[in-house]
Enzyme design. Structure first.
Site: not given
Ligand code: ACO
Length: 322
Positions: A114, A249, A279
């Site tokens: 990214c 980004h 993204n």
């Molecule tokens: N719908 C419903 N529930 C979900 C979903 C979904 N799509 N995805 C995860 N959950 C659940 C999980 O299973 C978890 O359930 P649990 O509490 O029962 O275990 C709960 O929601 C919380 O999950 P988290 O992973 O803690 O959720 P978070 O608030 O962190 O959000 C997200 C997830 C959106 C992926 C976030 O962590 C994020 O944006 N991370 C950064 C991504 C990023 O910046 N990547 C870098 C660039 S990408 C690249 O370089 C290719």
């Protein structure tokens, strides 16, 4: 005389097919409200069956060269940032060179996930500053939808497809004020995409889909982007109030908001395309920059901070006086 790089044209392309959060909730257990609240995304674009990184790059690049009023023959260098190349080789940059008919340049890809567009801008800037190139085309183009496991609700909600482009030209005044790029290969497990064709015996069963421990990536991204903002301002002896626009980004609105808060910027000064694009990896910053230039938000003379974080980990910034 010192040489600088100046932005002389921008372009962008988004595929026509829209995939909404509701569409995704037909396939995996999730909801529009969960996705929007956690990420800021409502929909993303998906490339058609006949589209690829090279075909989307061609459209974005042509638009940027039209805006710059230059012909393909005038380019000295094409750099394409992509994690979804059409072929392992030739590079997508070489495929783009052929499509554009750019006969007098060198062309290569770079891969920094990214952060790819920032890395590509940094390389382009070094070429121009050193006198090795006068006109450079930088493109970020991605078909992320083909690296996504559409049964994995933690990643399939995040990504979209598209291409963005910038043309840089040598100038007597900046232009690009500075670029800062970094990498740390120590966190591979938090975010990676296997390449099944080049797998070792140990990982031969892994499928070629994005794997991410999102929550952990999130925390590292917020801290790292805070540091890159400080580094960029210090290198230019600038204050937070000197920045007119933040073009981040587009990974997650909460990560973007944390960086804006660190800069004491209102969200009105932040270019956000995430809601309808998701993204798009290395395309996202170039797409956002293009959008804000074309709709008149970013004006000549204004100071714009571009910043990115991605797999590697890789991260970086570019400070531009547009
Ligand atoms: N719908 C419903 N529930 C979900 C979903 C979904 N799509 N995805 C995860 N959950 C659940 C999980 O299973 C978890 O359930 P649990 O509490 O029962 O275990 C709960 O929601 C919380 O999950 P988290 O992973 O803690 O959720 P978070 O608030 O962190 O959000 C997200 C997830 C959106 C992926 C976030 O962590 C994020 O944006 N991370 C950064 C991504 C990023 O910046 N990547 C870098 C660039 S990408 C690249 O370089 C290719």
């Amino acid at each position: 005389m010192r040489h600088y790089s100046r932005v002389i044209g921008t372009g962008g392309y988004l595929p026509t097919t829209i995939c909404t959060n509701d569409d995704i909730s037909q396939r995996v257990e999730t909801s529009d409200s969960w996705i929007f609240e956690r990420t800021g995304i409502k929909s993303r674009r998906i490339a058609g069956g006949d589209e690829s990184a090279a075909s989307m790059a061609e459209i974005a690049a042509t638009q940027a060269m039209d805006a710059a009023e230059i012909l393909a023959d005038e380019l000295d260098l094409i750099i394409v940032a992509t994690g979804t190349p059409d072929r392992v080789y030739p590079s997508t940059a070489c495929l783009l060179q052929q499509r554009l008919g750019a006969k007098n340049c060198v062309a290569f890809d770079i891969q920094a996930a990214c952060s790819g567009s920032i890395f590509a801008l940094s390389i382009a800037d070094q070429y121009i500053k050193s006198g090795a190139a006068k006109k450079v085309l930088v493109v970020g183009s991605e078909v992320c939808s083909r690296l996504v496991d559409w049964t994995d609700r933690e990643t399939c909600i995040l990504f979209g497809d598209g291409a963005g482009a910038i043309v840089l030209e040598v100038a007597e005044q900046a232009g690009i004020l500075s670029t800062h790029i970094h990498s740390d290969g120590g966190c591979e497990d938090l975010l990676y995409c296997p390449n099944p064709q080049a797998a070792t015996a140990a990982n031969k069963d892994e499928l070629g889909f994005i794997k991410m421990r999102g929550n952990e990536v999130f925390k590292v991204a917020v801290n790292t982007l805070g540091r890159i903002v400080d580094e960029t301002l210090a290198a230019n002896e600038m204050d937070k109030s000197d920045i007119d626009w933040l073009v981040p980004h587009q990974a997650n609105i909460r990560i973007i908001a944390a960086t804006a808060k660190k800069l004491r910027m209102s969200m009105d000064q932040v270019v956000v395309t995430l809601e309808n694009q998701g993204n798009t990896s290395s395309a996202s910053i170039l797409l956002a920059f293009n959008e804000a230039v074309r709709d008149g938000r970013i004006q000549r003379g204004q100071v714009v901070l571009l910043e990115a974080f991605g797999a590697g980990f890789t991260w970086g910034s570019a400070l531009i006086r547009y």
